[in-house]
Design a protein around this motif. Structure first.
Motif, PDB file in Angstrom:
ATOM      1  N   ARG A  58       9.596   5.244  -9.684  1.00 16.27           N
ATOM      2  CA  ARG A  58       9.612   4.635 -10.839  1.00 16.27           C
ATOM      3  C   ARG A  58       9.832   3.128 -10.919  1.00 16.27           C
ATOM      4  NH1 ARG A  58      10.396   8.810 -14.645  1.00 16.27           N
ATOM      5  NH2 ARG A  58      11.125  10.787 -13.756  1.00 16.27           N
ATOM      6  N   ASP A  59       9.692   2.454  -9.840  1.00 20.00           N
ATOM      7  CA  ASP A  59      10.045   1.139  -9.622  1.00 20.00           C
ATOM      8  C   ASP A  59       8.827   0.514  -9.538  1.00 20.00           C
ATOM      9  OD1 ASP A  59      10.878  -1.292  -8.857  1.00 20.00           O
ATOM     10  OD2 ASP A  59      11.710  -0.919  -7.078  1.00 20.00           O
ATOM     11  N   PRO A  60       8.258  -0.372 -10.693  1.00 16.62           N
ATOM     12  CA  PRO A  60       7.033  -1.138 -10.468  1.00 16.62           C
ATOM     13  C   PRO A  60       6.861  -2.103  -9.573  1.00 16.62           C
ATOM     14  CG  PRO A  60       8.152  -1.177 -13.046  1.00 16.62           C
ATOM     15  CD  PRO A  60       9.235  -0.541 -11.923  1.00 16.62           C
ATOM     16  N   VAL A  61       8.018  -2.671  -9.026  1.00 11.36           N
ATOM     17  CA  VAL A  61       7.888  -3.588  -7.890  1.00 11.36           C
ATOM     18  C   VAL A  61       7.251  -3.139  -6.820  1.00 11.36           C
ATOM     19  CG1 VAL A  61       9.109  -5.300  -6.340  1.00 11.36           C
ATOM     20  CG2 VAL A  61      10.117  -5.134  -8.825  1.00 11.36           C
ATOM     21  N   THR A  62       7.478  -1.813  -6.389  1.00 15.86           N
ATOM     22  CA  THR A  62       6.787  -1.272  -5.415  1.00 15.86           C
ATOM     23  C   THR A  62       5.319  -1.095  -5.402  1.00 15.86           C
ATOM     24  OG1 THR A  62       6.996   0.950  -6.045  1.00 15.86           O
ATOM     25  CG2 THR A  62       8.812   0.033  -4.847  1.00 15.86           C
ATOM     26  N   MET A  63       4.650  -1.419  -6.864  1.00 19.06           N
ATOM     27  CA  MET A  63       3.408  -1.175  -7.004  1.00 19.06           C
ATOM     28  C   MET A  63       2.721  -2.791  -7.117  1.00 19.06           C
ATOM     29  SD  MET A  63       3.810   1.473  -9.883  1.00 19.06           S
ATOM     30  CE  MET A  63       4.940   2.817  -9.892  1.00 19.06           C
ATOM     31  N   LEU A  64       3.434  -3.777  -6.887  1.00 16.85           N
ATOM     32  CA  LEU A  64       2.788  -5.196  -7.034  1.00 16.85           C
ATOM     33  C   LEU A  64       2.989  -5.625  -5.629  1.00 16.85           C
ATOM     34  CD1 LEU A  64       4.453  -6.019 -10.496  1.00 16.85           C
ATOM     35  CD2 LEU A  64       2.103  -5.185  -9.840  1.00 16.85           C
ATOM     36  N   PRO A  65       2.673  -7.048  -5.415  1.00 19.48           N
ATOM     37  CA  PRO A  65       1.266  -7.607  -6.281  1.00 19.48           C
ATOM     38  C   PRO A  65      -0.020  -6.657  -5.850  1.00 19.48           C
ATOM     39  CG  PRO A  65       1.555  -8.878  -4.469  1.00 19.48           C
ATOM     40  CD  PRO A  65       3.121  -7.988  -4.450  1.00 19.48           C
ATOM     41  N   GLY A  66      -0.878  -6.875  -6.408  1.00 23.58           N
ATOM     42  CA  GLY A  66      -1.964  -6.233  -6.314  1.00 23.58           C
ATOM     43  C   GLY A  66      -2.163  -4.967  -7.479  1.00 23.58           C
ATOM     44  N   ALA A  67      -1.987  -5.259  -8.547  1.00 22.63           N
ATOM     45  CA  ALA A  67      -2.138  -4.253  -9.517  1.00 22.63           C
ATOM     46  C   ALA A  67      -3.399  -3.696  -9.691  1.00 22.63           C
ATOM     47  CB  ALA A  67      -1.522  -4.859 -10.883  1.00 22.63           C
ATOM     48  N   ILE A  68      -4.279  -4.358  -9.429  1.00 20.87           N
ATOM     49  CA  ILE A  68      -5.747  -3.964  -9.450  1.00 20.87           C
ATOM     50  C   ILE A  68      -6.373  -3.878  -8.380  1.00 20.87           C
ATOM     51  CG2 ILE A  68      -8.048  -4.693 -10.427  1.00 20.87           C
ATOM     52  CD1 ILE A  68      -6.543  -6.021 -12.595  1.00 20.87           C
ATOM     53  N   LEU A  69      -6.223  -4.972  -7.374  1.00 20.92           N
ATOM     54  CA  LEU A  69      -6.973  -5.022  -6.191  1.00 20.92           C
ATOM     55  C   LEU A  69      -5.836  -4.455  -5.078  1.00 20.92           C
ATOM     56  CD1 LEU A  69      -8.541  -8.333  -5.921  1.00 20.92           C
ATOM     57  CD2 LEU A  69      -9.563  -6.152  -6.402  1.00 20.92           C
ATOM     58  N   ASN A  70      -5.815  -3.148  -4.527  1.00 22.37           N
ATOM     59  CA  ASN A  70      -4.880  -2.489  -3.773  1.00 22.37           C
ATOM     60  C   ASN A  70      -5.715  -1.284  -3.046  1.00 22.37           C
ATOM     61  OD1 ASN A  70      -4.713   0.096  -5.507  1.00 22.37           O
ATOM     62  ND2 ASN A  70      -3.695  -1.376  -6.997  1.00 22.37           N
ATOM     63  N   GLU A  71      -5.052  -0.898  -2.122  1.00 21.72           N
ATOM     64  CA  GLU A  71      -5.447   0.339  -1.248  1.00 21.72           C
ATOM     65  C   GLU A  71      -5.970   1.381  -2.175  1.00 21.72           C
ATOM     66  OE1 GLU A  71      -0.869   0.713  -1.311  1.00 21.72           O
ATOM     67  OE2 GLU A  71      -2.385  -0.676  -1.477  1.00 21.72           O
ATOM     68  N   GLY A  72      -5.421   1.790  -3.357  1.00 23.31           N
ATOM     69  CA  GLY A  72      -6.028   2.894  -4.112  1.00 23.31           C
ATOM     70  C   GLY A  72      -7.275   2.469  -4.747  1.00 23.31           C
ATOM     71  N   THR A  73      -7.563   1.346  -5.058  1.00 19.07           N
ATOM     72  CA  THR A  73      -8.751   1.014  -5.726  1.00 19.07           C
ATOM     73  C   THR A  73      -9.898   0.163  -4.897  1.00 19.07           C
ATOM     74  OG1 THR A  73      -7.871  -1.242  -6.235  1.00 19.07           O
ATOM     75  CG2 THR A  73      -7.428   0.544  -7.939  1.00 19.07           C
TER      76      THR A  73
END
Length: 455
Positions: A344-359
């Motif tokens: 639930r921690d958004p910091v672990t999902m950043l940076p790269g909200a759009i360009l990341n390993e999942g996308t």
């Protein structure tokens, strides 16, 4: 309310996500004979084959399986992604290293009227005692300072370019060394607190790390704000923080590891880097730096078994640090990272909200170009949330409390057990933990958007 993550999904190509469940369940542990076997350099560099589950031994100790705990086989056999269980020895070590990060917040002086402003409140000899950890088992050998090469209109001229106390280097005592099964050199880093560090989080464009002058690898890129904190020198040299964070760390850790090889030949040695939030990014940069420069491979830095001194990162609530080439190079060098992340921690999902390993694959299909941020290491997923204090999803105290609660089957209240970030930010201006945490999240989110749009 804190809870265990109900479903973490399968493993990705960049990180394995596992679930934490009560420690009373059976775990897929390493065979008893494997717990006392050192990993060779080849084993440390290559992923281990999946081992058959075996019942954990009640006599298992960290001394008997320390190489596995430090990730020599990428925590295979200690973390079961199917049953969602974690070996109790690993769980205890994850909590212990998290506790050793907390003094970086508790002892940080944020009083502008203090002569120790932006430094540690206490001297090295008594700092751990003063923060309530007299039996931690480590002797602090050096404080570390980081200076972000950033300015903004409201920054006081007296603080521009000044190094802020970011953490410490320590070495295990003889008693702790016997318990751990090796001499442990520890580097502990705090997360974002000062205004200059908030601004550094906005600098999320990727740029080459270039740590090794003989092999700069321009394709290996890291977040520019973290890189600035790591490599910028203190312009005031106050409190003995001469040189950049990088220079301070390389000097001290190399000195300690060399001293262990000379003064205690044949004694096993490990280098453990523990950090929260921004501190976990600095820990990963330093681990990559050590490995890239080969400082964990030269002659004196080999232990009794002839293996390289292992370098391990324990990351708590850490953001992404670099691109996929950075992740691949870390894997190639054998850098071991255990990422403790609240889902639930958004910091672990950043940076790269759009360009990341999942996308990355999706964007490539649309002909999109640019670097993608990618997490490094094995992910150990937690799931906790306090409705009374939403910002505690990123609090170090809540992370450690959640890990510890798993050992006794309890569910911690993050608002009550995790107050380190809140305490630090109250000194800044009476901000709540929620306000301070979301401030960091907003900075990383905005920086990630800038990176994604190519500004």
């Amino acid at each position: 309310m804190a809870a265990l993550h109900p479903q973490c999904g399968g493993a990705s190509s960049t990180a394995r996500r596992v679930r934490c469940r009560a420690a009373s369940r059976t775990i897929a542990a390493a065979a008893a004979t494997a717990t006392s076997t050192a990993c060779s350099p080849v084993e440390a560099a290559a992923p281990a084959p999946r081992r058959a589950p075996a019942r954990r031994s009640t006599a298992a100790t960290v001394a008997g399986m320390w190489r596995q705990v430090q990730g020599c086989n990428d925590w295979e056999g200690l973390i079961d992604p199917v049953a969602g269980e974690v070996h109790p020895v690993l769980r205890a070590e994850v909590a212990r290293y998290g506790d050793l990060v907390s003094p970086c917040y508790k002892a940080f002086d944020l009083d502008p009227s203090s002569r120790r402003h932006l430094n540690c409140k206490y001297g090295r000899e008594r700092m751990l005692d003063e923060v309530g950890m007299p039996g931690a088992g480590y002797v602090i050998t050096r404080y570390i300072y980081a200076a972000a090469d950033v300015t903004f209109p409201t920054m006081e001229p007296s603080t521009a370019g000044r190094g802020r106390w970011i953490g410490y280097v320590a070495v295990s005592t003889d008693d702790m060394t016997r318990r751990l099964g090796r001499r442990d050199v520890l580097v502990s880093f705090r997360g974002t607190v000062t205004p200059a560090e908030w601004v550094a989080n906005l600098m999320s464009s990727l740029e080459p790390a270039r740590f090794d002058p003989c092999d700069p690898r321009p394709d290996v890129k890291v977040e520019s704000g973290f890189l600035s904190l790591y490599t910028s020198a203190d312009k005031t040299c106050r409190f003995g923080g001469a040189g950049s964070c990088r220079e301070q760390l390389l000097r001290e850790v190399s000195r300690l590891v060399d001293a262990c090889g000379k003064d205690r030949p044949g004694e096993d040695v490990s280098v453990t880097l523990a950090g929260h939030s921004m501190g976990s990014a600095l820990a990963l940069l330093f681990a990559y730096d050590l490995a890239e420069l080969g400082l964990n491979q030269h002659g004196l830095n080999r232990d009794a078994s002839g293996c390289r001194v292992p370098v391990t990162v324990f990351s708590y609530g850490g953001p992404r640090v670099g691109n996929s080439a950075f992740k691949d190079r870390c894997d190639e060098l054998g850098v071991k990272v255990l990422r403790v992340a609240n889902v639930r921690d958004p910091v672990t999902m950043l940076p790269g909200a759009i360009l990341n390993e999942g996308t990355k694959g999706f964007l490539a299909g649309w002909g999109a170009t640019g670097d993608c941020y990618t997490h490094v290491g094995v992910e150990l997923a937690l799931d906790f949330l306090s409705l009374r204090d939403p910002g505690s999803v990123h609090d170090l105290g809540a992370y450690v409390a959640s890990v510890k609660a798993e050992a006794c089957g309890k569910v911690p209240n993050a608002a009550e057990d995790g107050g380190i970030l809140a305490m630090a930010m109250e000194l800044v201006g009476g901000q709540s933990a929620a306000a301070s945490a979301w401030k960091e999240i907003a900075a990383l989110q905005m920086g990630g958007l800038v990176q994604s749009l190519g500004f």
